[in-house]
Design an enzyme around this catalytic site. Sequence first.
Site, PDB file in Angstrom:
ATOM      1  N   ARG A  57      -6.138  -1.990 -18.611  1.00 20.22           N
ATOM      2  CA  ARG A  57      -4.669  -2.393 -18.377  1.00 20.22           C
ATOM      3  C   ARG A  57      -4.269  -3.409 -19.149  1.00 20.22           C
ATOM      4  O   ARG A  57      -2.893  -3.162 -19.670  1.00 20.22           O
ATOM      5  CB  ARG A  57      -4.388  -2.594 -16.972  1.00 20.22           C
ATOM      6  CG  ARG A  57      -4.023  -1.418 -16.329  1.00 20.22           C
ATOM      7  CD  ARG A  57      -3.598  -1.660 -15.082  1.00 20.22           C
ATOM      8  NE  ARG A  57      -3.578  -0.284 -14.296  1.00 20.22           N
ATOM      9  CZ  ARG A  57      -3.489  -0.149 -12.971  1.00 20.22           C
ATOM     10  NH1 ARG A  57      -3.511  -1.182 -12.009  1.00 20.22           N
ATOM     11  NH2 ARG A  57      -3.503   0.832 -12.478  1.00 20.22           N
TER      12      ARG A  57
ATOM     13  N   HIS B  95       1.203  -3.977 -15.000  1.00 19.66           N
ATOM     14  CA  HIS B  95       1.042  -2.625 -15.197  1.00 19.66           C
ATOM     15  C   HIS B  95       1.810  -2.054 -16.421  1.00 19.66           C
ATOM     16  O   HIS B  95       2.930  -2.280 -16.503  1.00 19.66           O
ATOM     17  CB  HIS B  95       1.553  -1.737 -14.022  1.00 19.66           C
ATOM     18  CG  HIS B  95       0.957  -0.335 -13.701  1.00 19.66           C
ATOM     19  ND1 HIS B  95       1.373   0.846 -14.654  1.00 19.66           N
ATOM     20  CD2 HIS B  95       0.281   0.328 -13.006  1.00 19.66           C
ATOM     21  CE1 HIS B  95       0.948   1.919 -14.287  1.00 19.66           C
ATOM     22  NE2 HIS B  95       0.015   1.567 -13.412  1.00 19.66           N
TER      23      HIS B  95
ATOM     24  N   HIS C  16       2.320  -6.221 -11.440  1.00 16.67           N
ATOM     25  CA  HIS C  16       1.515  -5.218 -10.518  1.00 16.67           C
ATOM     26  C   HIS C  16       0.597  -5.911  -9.538  1.00 16.67           C
ATOM     27  O   HIS C  16       0.611  -5.241  -8.489  1.00 16.67           O
ATOM     28  CB  HIS C  16       1.140  -4.131 -11.339  1.00 16.67           C
ATOM     29  CG  HIS C  16       0.408  -3.017 -10.488  1.00 16.67           C
ATOM     30  ND1 HIS C  16       1.378  -2.179  -9.797  1.00 16.67           N
ATOM     31  CD2 HIS C  16      -0.693  -2.328 -10.642  1.00 16.67           C
ATOM     32  CE1 HIS C  16       0.691  -1.311  -9.300  1.00 16.67           C
ATOM     33  NE2 HIS C  16      -0.625  -1.180  -9.619  1.00 16.67           N
TER      34      HIS C  16
ATOM     35  N   ALA D 210       1.509   2.628  -3.243  1.00 16.00           N
ATOM     36  CA  ALA D 210       0.509   2.788  -4.262  1.00 16.00           C
ATOM     37  C   ALA D 210       0.107   4.590  -4.653  1.00 16.00           C
ATOM     38  O   ALA D 210       0.263   5.375  -3.570  1.00 16.00           O
ATOM     39  CB  ALA D 210      -1.134   2.551  -3.719  1.00 16.00           C
ATOM     40  N   GLN D 211       0.261   4.608  -5.828  1.00 17.89           N
ATOM     41  CA  GLN D 211       0.284   6.096  -6.167  1.00 17.89           C
ATOM     42  C   GLN D 211      -0.969   6.472  -6.642  1.00 17.89           C
ATOM     43  O   GLN D 211      -1.591   7.657  -5.949  1.00 17.89           O
ATOM     44  CB  GLN D 211       1.378   6.174  -7.734  1.00 17.89           C
ATOM     45  CG  GLN D 211       2.780   5.804  -7.212  1.00 17.89           C
ATOM     46  CD  GLN D 211       3.808   6.044  -8.323  1.00 17.89           C
ATOM     47  OE1 GLN D 211       3.098   6.596  -9.458  1.00 17.89           O
ATOM     48  NE2 GLN D 211       4.992   5.613  -8.361  1.00 17.89           N
ATOM     49  N   GLY D 212      -1.608   6.107  -7.524  1.00 19.84           N
ATOM     50  CA  GLY D 212      -2.646   6.491  -8.384  1.00 19.84           C
ATOM     51  C   GLY D 212      -3.838   7.012  -7.467  1.00 19.84           C
ATOM     52  O   GLY D 212      -4.089   8.074  -7.160  1.00 19.84           O
TER      53      GLY D 212
ATOM     54  N   GLU E 186      -5.363  -7.656  -1.452  1.00 20.13           N
ATOM     55  CA  GLU E 186      -4.988  -8.410  -2.551  1.00 20.13           C
ATOM     56  C   GLU E 186      -4.865  -9.805  -2.448  1.00 20.13           C
ATOM     57  O   GLU E 186      -5.104 -10.848  -3.350  1.00 20.13           O
ATOM     58  CB  GLU E 186      -3.598  -7.936  -3.162  1.00 20.13           C
ATOM     59  CG  GLU E 186      -3.032  -8.195  -4.174  1.00 20.13           C
ATOM     60  CD  GLU E 186      -2.079  -7.563  -4.661  1.00 20.13           C
ATOM     61  OE1 GLU E 186      -1.448  -6.575  -4.279  1.00 20.13           O
ATOM     62  OE2 GLU E 186      -1.403  -8.194  -5.944  1.00 20.13           O
TER      63      GLU E 186
ATOM     64  N   GLU F  46      -8.522   7.375 -14.371  1.00 22.71           N
ATOM     65  CA  GLU F  46      -7.138   6.031 -14.961  1.00 22.71           C
ATOM     66  C   GLU F  46      -8.066   5.368 -16.005  1.00 22.71           C
ATOM     67  O   GLU F  46      -9.259   5.461 -16.176  1.00 22.71           O
ATOM     68  CB  GLU F  46      -6.727   5.416 -13.495  1.00 22.71           C
ATOM     69  CG  GLU F  46      -5.819   6.209 -12.727  1.00 22.71           C
ATOM     70  CD  GLU F  46      -5.497   5.359 -11.662  1.00 22.71           C
ATOM     71  OE1 GLU F  46      -4.480   4.312 -11.741  1.00 22.71           O
ATOM     72  OE2 GLU F  46      -5.513   5.827 -10.351  1.00 22.71           O
TER      73      GLU F  46
ATOM     74  N   ARG G 144      -8.577  -6.046 -13.103  1.00 20.81           N
ATOM     75  CA  ARG G 144      -8.936  -5.076 -12.163  1.00 20.81           C
ATOM     76  C   ARG G 144      -9.148  -3.813 -12.532  1.00 20.81           C
ATOM     77  O   ARG G 144      -8.012  -3.264 -13.201  1.00 20.81           O
ATOM     78  CB  ARG G 144      -8.037  -4.950 -10.925  1.00 20.81           C
ATOM     79  CG  ARG G 144      -8.154  -4.138  -9.820  1.00 20.81           C
ATOM     80  CD  ARG G 144      -7.142  -4.174  -8.530  1.00 20.81           C
ATOM     81  NE  ARG G 144      -6.043  -3.764  -9.232  1.00 20.81           N
ATOM     82  CZ  ARG G 144      -5.272  -2.668  -8.915  1.00 20.81           C
ATOM     83  NH1 ARG G 144      -5.566  -1.946  -8.513  1.00 20.81           N
ATOM     84  NH2 ARG G 144      -4.229  -2.364  -9.590  1.00 20.81           N
TER      85      ARG G 144
ATOM     86  N   THR H 285       0.737  -1.238  -0.147  1.00 17.97           N
ATOM     87  CA  THR H 285       0.159  -0.018  -0.165  1.00 17.97           C
ATOM     88  C   THR H 285       0.903   1.164   0.070  1.00 17.97           C
ATOM     89  O   THR H 285       0.453   2.326  -0.637  1.00 17.97           O
ATOM     90  CB  THR H 285      -0.970   0.096   1.160  1.00 17.97           C
ATOM     91  OG1 THR H 285      -1.997  -1.031   1.337  1.00 17.97           O
ATOM     92  CG2 THR H 285      -1.990   1.269   1.201  1.00 17.97           C
TER      93      THR H 285
HETATM   94  C1  SIN Z   1      -1.339   3.514 -10.703  1.00 23.06           C
HETATM   95  O1  SIN Z   1      -1.220   4.374  -9.863  1.00 23.06           O
HETATM   96  O2  SIN Z   1      -1.258   3.521 -11.996  1.00 23.06           O
HETATM   97  C2  SIN Z   1      -1.776   2.287  -9.849  1.00 23.06           C
HETATM   98  C3  SIN Z   1      -3.199   2.418  -9.534  1.00 23.06           C
HETATM   99  C4  SIN Z   1      -3.621   0.911  -9.131  1.00 23.06           C
HETATM  100  O3  SIN Z   1      -2.970   0.030  -9.420  1.00 23.06           O
HETATM  101  O4  SIN Z   1      -4.824   0.806  -8.760  1.00 23.06           O
END
Ligand code: SIN
Length: 539
Positions: free
Chosen positions: A289, A243, A350, A59-61, A374, A127, A385, A56
Site C-alpha cells: 500500500r 489508503h 487509513h 471495513a470493506q475488503g 488498531e 489485496e 500493514r 470496523t
Molecule cells: C480495503 O478494503 O481496501 C481496506 C482493507 C484493509 O485496510 O485492510
Amino acid sequence: MIPRYITDVDLSQLPRVRTDVVVIGVGIAGLYTALQASEFAQVMLIGKKGLDDSNTRWAQGGIAAVTAQTDSPALHLKDTLVAGAGLCSYEAVDVLVHEGPERLKELIEYGTNFDKDEQGQYELTKEGAHSQRRILHAHGDATGAEIVRALSERTRQTDQITVLENHFVIDVVTRQGECVGVLVMGPDGELFFVESTATVLATGGAGQLYRYTTNPDIATADGIAMAYRAGADIKDMEFIQFHPTVLHFPGAPRFLITEAVRGEGAILRNIDGERFMEKYHPQKELAPRDIVARAIISEMERTNSAYVYLDITHESEELIKHRFPTVYGFCLQYGLDMVTDWIPVSPACHYIMGGVQTDLHGETATKRLFACGEVSCTGVHGANRLASNSLSEAVVFGHRIVQRIKELPPLEAVRPLAFVRERKMTAIQTREQRIRLQKLMLRYVGLKRNEAGLKKAMAEMEKMLALFDCQSREKEAYELLNLLTVATLATRASLLRTESRGGHYRSDFPDKDDVNWRKHIIQSIDGGVREEVELSNVE
Ligand code: SIN
C-alpha cells in the site's frame, strides 16, 4: 506538557460501579473480546456512540486468514513480513497466521455470514501484497458491517455484558503503576468511576489526525492518548498507512474504494489516461500500500492533478455489482457508474501501525491494562500493514487477552483517591483547532515528510497544546487533546527516524537504512523516548 489526567475530579466524590472486565470500544476488537470474556466474567462494554458506530463498521475488503488448501500459514507469514518492511515481530506474526483460522471459525459461530460460492465454499479475494487469495468477505464489500451486526446482536443477548452506549471514557485510572478502572462521562456529562480487575482498550485508531481519512469522526486516538498518560509504552507512531484509493469527487465524502477492486483486476491511470504502476513496482496495482499511495502522489504531482483514476470498466457488470455492491451504490449516488466510468481517487489516511505496545497477550506496560485492535501495537504490522490483517489481529489477540485476564488475581478494593489537578483543560473553538491540526498533519506529517516541515508541525502543536487552559467539560475538547497528544507522538517519531520505510517516508532521507534503523521508537510519559532493535530481523 501532557498532564497525567485531563480532568480534575476527586474519585472519592464520584459514584462508583464495579465489574470484572471493562472493555472500551465497540469495533471488532471490543465486541469480540467482551463476548469471550463474558464466558467467565462480568463485562462492561463502553462505546462513544452506539454499538453500530465503529471503524470496523466501514471495513470493506475483508479478513485475511488461511483457509484454502493451496495456501499456508508460512505463505501468510511471508507476505506479512515483506509488507512490514523489516519491523514486524516474527513471533507476533507467527501467532497471527497460526491462530487466525480458529478465531475465524468463532466469528462464524457467533453468526457472521461470509460470502460463499455456488459450491458452498468461501469466496476468497486478494489485496495488495498478498501472494494468495485468502481474504474472506461478506455481502461483497460490506465485511465490517456484517461482523458488527453479528457480534453486536450476540452482545445484546449476553446477560453478562452491560453495554454503555454514548459514554466517553476520559482516562484510565492507575494506582502505583496498575490500572484499576476508568473514569467515564455519561451522555448528560455525569461522571462516574468504573472499578475493574482488567481494562481493555479497544478504541480503534487515529484517522481524525488528518483532514482526509477513511475513518469516521470517532477515530480520535483516545486509547493511545489515555494509555500514554497512564504510563504505557507507545511504539512505532511514525508508521501511518494511507489508503491509495479513496473517492475524490466534488461534493462526495472521502469514501474508501476497497483494494479488493484492484484485487479483482482494476488498474490505476493518471489524469492523461496512462497506466503507471508498472513504472513503480513489479506487482503493479497490487504492490504494498505505501508504494501504491506514494506512486499515486508522484503521478498527481507530475501531472498537476488532485487525483488519478481507478478503472475496472474492462470487467463484467455482473462481477462489479456482485462483488462491490456498496462501492458501486455509493459512487452511483454521485453520478459515477463503475461499470462504465473511471473513478477519481486519491490517497487518504487509513490506519496507524503504531500504538500501545503490548506483549503477545495484549498486555501493556501498565499492569491490568490491555490493548486490542488498531489502538495496539502487537508487532504484527511492522512499518506497513498487510491489507485485511487487522480484523484477524483483533480476534487473535482479543482471544489471547482473555486467556491472560483469566489468570489475573482479583483487584483489591480501590481506596478513594483524588486526582492531582495539574491544569484545567478545555478547548477554545475546538472545531477550528481540530481542522487546523488535521491540516498540519496532512501537510507536514503526511505521505512525504522532511525535517523542516516536521519541526514546523511540532512547534505549532506545542502552541496549540498551550491553549488548553479554560474550563468547560466537553467530549470534543478531550478528543482534541487526545488527537494533539498523539499528533506530537507521531511527529516526534517521524523527526527521529532519519530514513524511509513502510508508512514513513522522508524526502530528505529517501532510502531504507537497515544498519541504523531496524529499530522501533518507543515513547512513554515517564521514560521519554527510547529505541529498541527489532530482534526478529526477518523480512
Ligand atoms: C480495503 O478494503 O481496501 C481496506 C482493507 C484493509 O485496510 O485492510
